[in-house]
Write a protein that holds these residues in place. Structure first.
Motif, PDB file in Angstrom:
ATOM      1  N   THR A 224      40.705  35.473  39.811  1.00 52.03           N
ATOM      2  CA  THR A 224      39.590  35.918  38.981  1.00 52.03           C
ATOM      3  C   THR A 224      39.613  37.445  38.910  1.00 52.03           C
ATOM      4  O   THR A 224      40.195  38.110  39.786  1.00 52.03           O
ATOM      5  N   PRO A 225      38.982  38.032  37.899  1.00 50.76           N
ATOM      6  CA  PRO A 225      38.937  39.502  37.819  1.00 50.76           C
ATOM      7  C   PRO A 225      38.311  40.142  39.055  1.00 50.76           C
ATOM      8  O   PRO A 225      38.741  41.212  39.492  1.00 50.76           O
ATOM      9  N   GLN A 226      37.303  39.485  39.627  1.00 52.99           N
ATOM     10  CA  GLN A 226      36.656  40.040  40.813  1.00 52.99           C
ATOM     11  C   GLN A 226      37.596  40.065  42.010  1.00 52.99           C
ATOM     12  O   GLN A 226      37.706  41.067  42.722  1.00 52.99           O
ATOM     13  N   GLN A 227      38.323  38.960  42.230  1.00 53.18           N
ATOM     14  CA  GLN A 227      39.251  38.898  43.357  1.00 53.18           C
ATOM     15  C   GLN A 227      40.410  39.860  43.156  1.00 53.18           C
ATOM     16  O   GLN A 227      40.944  40.429  44.125  1.00 53.18           O
ATOM     17  N   ALA A 228      40.801  40.071  41.909  1.00 47.15           N
ATOM     18  CA  ALA A 228      41.908  40.993  41.621  1.00 47.15           C
ATOM     19  C   ALA A 228      41.602  42.398  42.125  1.00 47.15           C
ATOM     20  O   ALA A 228      42.510  43.109  42.573  1.00 47.15           O
ATOM     21  N   LYS A 229      40.348  42.794  42.090  1.00 52.93           N
ATOM     22  CA  LYS A 229      39.966  44.119  42.585  1.00 52.93           C
ATOM     23  C   LYS A 229      40.275  44.260  44.075  1.00 52.93           C
ATOM     24  O   LYS A 229      40.722  45.308  44.533  1.00 52.93           O
ATOM     25  N   TYR A 230      40.023  43.178  44.826  1.00 57.12           N
ATOM     26  CA  TYR A 230      40.294  43.212  46.260  1.00 57.12           C
ATOM     27  C   TYR A 230      41.795  43.287  46.530  1.00 57.12           C
ATOM     28  O   TYR A 230      42.244  43.986  47.446  1.00 57.12           O
ATOM     29  N   PHE A 231      42.585  42.560  45.733  1.00 54.75           N
ATOM     30  CA  PHE A 231      44.033  42.584  45.921  1.00 54.75           C
ATOM     31  C   PHE A 231      44.617  43.951  45.569  1.00 54.75           C
ATOM     32  O   PHE A 231      45.589  44.393  46.173  1.00 54.75           O
ATOM     33  N   ARG A 232      44.027  44.619  44.587  1.00 56.48           N
ATOM     34  CA  ARG A 232      44.509  45.962  44.253  1.00 56.48           C
ATOM     35  C   ARG A 232      44.232  46.922  45.404  1.00 56.48           C
ATOM     36  O   ARG A 232      45.034  47.802  45.703  1.00 56.48           O
ATOM     37  N   ALA A 233      43.068  46.758  46.023  1.00 55.72           N
ATOM     38  CA  ALA A 233      42.700  47.655  47.125  1.00 55.72           C
ATOM     39  C   ALA A 233      43.475  47.335  48.394  1.00 55.72           C
ATOM     40  O   ALA A 233      43.850  48.239  49.149  1.00 55.72           O
ATOM     41  N   LEU A 234      43.736  46.050  48.642  1.00 56.64           N
ATOM     42  CA  LEU A 234      44.439  45.634  49.854  1.00 56.64           C
ATOM     43  C   LEU A 234      45.406  44.510  49.492  1.00 56.64           C
ATOM     44  O   LEU A 234      45.077  43.327  49.580  1.00 56.64           O
ATOM     45  N   PRO A 235      46.626  44.860  49.088  1.00 55.57           N
ATOM     46  CA  PRO A 235      47.606  43.854  48.659  1.00 55.57           C
ATOM     47  C   PRO A 235      47.949  42.865  49.778  1.00 55.57           C
ATOM     48  O   PRO A 235      47.948  43.218  50.965  1.00 55.57           O
ATOM     49  N   ILE A 236      48.250  41.644  49.385  1.00 50.08           N
ATOM     50  CA  ILE A 236      48.700  40.635  50.344  1.00 50.08           C
ATOM     51  C   ILE A 236      50.045  41.036  50.929  1.00 50.08           C
ATOM     52  O   ILE A 236      50.310  40.830  52.108  1.00 50.08           O
ATOM     53  N   HIS A 237      50.903  41.627  50.093  1.00 48.83           N
ATOM     54  CA  HIS A 237      52.251  41.988  50.521  1.00 48.83           C
ATOM     55  C   HIS A 237      52.715  43.188  49.703  1.00 48.83           C
ATOM     56  O   HIS A 237      52.235  43.431  48.593  1.00 48.83           O
TER      57      HIS A 237
END
Length: 299
Positions: A224-237
């Motif tokens: 989702t767009p909201q979750q994408a913000k978290y991944f940009r800030a703290l990538p899984i890998h």
């Protein structure tokens, strides 16, 4: 190495890093106002030895330009994550000391394994010395005794410290969680780390600490767009790449499939959907089906 010396080294690195560039006079002025100092400037010879010790122990170069300003070599690629961790730890510790807030106003995660055995392991790594320990693995009913181990390096993952190295008896590379260790001591035997063992790349293409010989796969997930913000800030890998669409994002990774990856993705719930590969999608679906069956049964 004395603990107060380590604090002095990290104070110097943190101070120069925060200000960008500082002359010796500016460093002395800050030093004299800090808890590290005794009201006197740092003697030139002492400052020279501190710089050399910082370089040797933390692989951080403090350089001086033509204007007499000292600065941190930002092109140093030895271990930027470790450098940042050291600076963050010192910055938090200093802020706590300088402020007058009580300890119950700052909540942190507990990492039990760092207290008892991490110093022993780090010392053994630094001296290339074998260790002997007992281990209470989760998948064993009995404690393994007298494991002789060559500790190559350590890694922290999800509130746990792990040591990676060679087990003497099997001559294979193992990963052990320090919180499962029951007793540990160095033994008077040294080891030589293999030339092809590179800690920086050992966990390449891995989420977590379970190393696999499986091939690297292209993993795609939709968020989702909201979750994408978290991944940009703290990538899984570190291999993360993003394609932004109107109502969702697709993230692509180069990863090996393992237990930790499946449970990492499950932790995001309905905010994340696995698109590829089909094997990973099946692994996630299988785990979901097991979870549903546990909650749908009659008590």
């Amino acid at each position: 190495m004395a603990r107060d010396l380590i604090s002095r080294y990290i104070w110097i690195v943190d101070t120069i890093n925060r200000y960008g560039k500082l002359t010796r006079e500016e460093i002395d002025r800050l030093w004299m106002r800090s808890p590290m100092g005794d009201g006197n400037p740092i003697p030139p010879r002492t400052f020279y030895h501190y710089r050399r010790a910082i370089e040797e122990n933390f692989h951080i170069d403090i350089l001086c330009n033509r204007c007499g300003e000292y600065y941190i070599n930002q092109n140093d690629e030895n271990n930027p994550l470790l450098t940042n961790w050291l600076l963050d730890s010192y910055a938090v510790n200093s802020a706590m000391k300088d402020s007058n807030i009580s300890g119950d106003r700052v909540l942190v995660e507990d990492v039990p394994s760092a207290r008892e055995y991490l110093p022993v392991v780090l010392d053994a790594i630094g001296n290339s010395e074998k260790i002997k320990f007992s281990y209470a693995g989760f998948n064993r009913s009995r404690i393994e005794e007298d494991i002789v181990f060559h500790p190559y390096f350590v890694k922290r993952y999800k509130q746990r410290w792990y040591m990676v190295g060679l087990r003497d008896r099997n001559s294979d590379i193992r990963t052990y969680a320090l919180d499962r260790v029951r007793a540990m001591k160095p033994i008077n035997e040294t080891f030589k780390m293999p030339e092809n063992m590179d800690p920086a790349t050992f966990f390449d293409n891995i989420v977590g600490i379970t190393v696999s010989k499986a091939p690297v796969r292209i993993v795609k997930i939709r968020t989702t767009p909201q979750q994408a913000k978290y991944f940009r800030a703290l990538p899984i890998h570190s291999s993360q790449q993003e394609e932004i669409h109107d109502n969702y994002s697709i993230f692509t990774y180069h990863l090996k499939l393992n237990y930790e990856l499946v449970h990492e993705l499950l932790g995001y719930g309905s905010q994340v959907t696995v698109l590829a590969p089909k094997e990973l999608k099946a692994m996630v679906c299988d785990e979901l089906e097991k979870m549903i069956s546990q909650y749908s049964g009659k008590e």
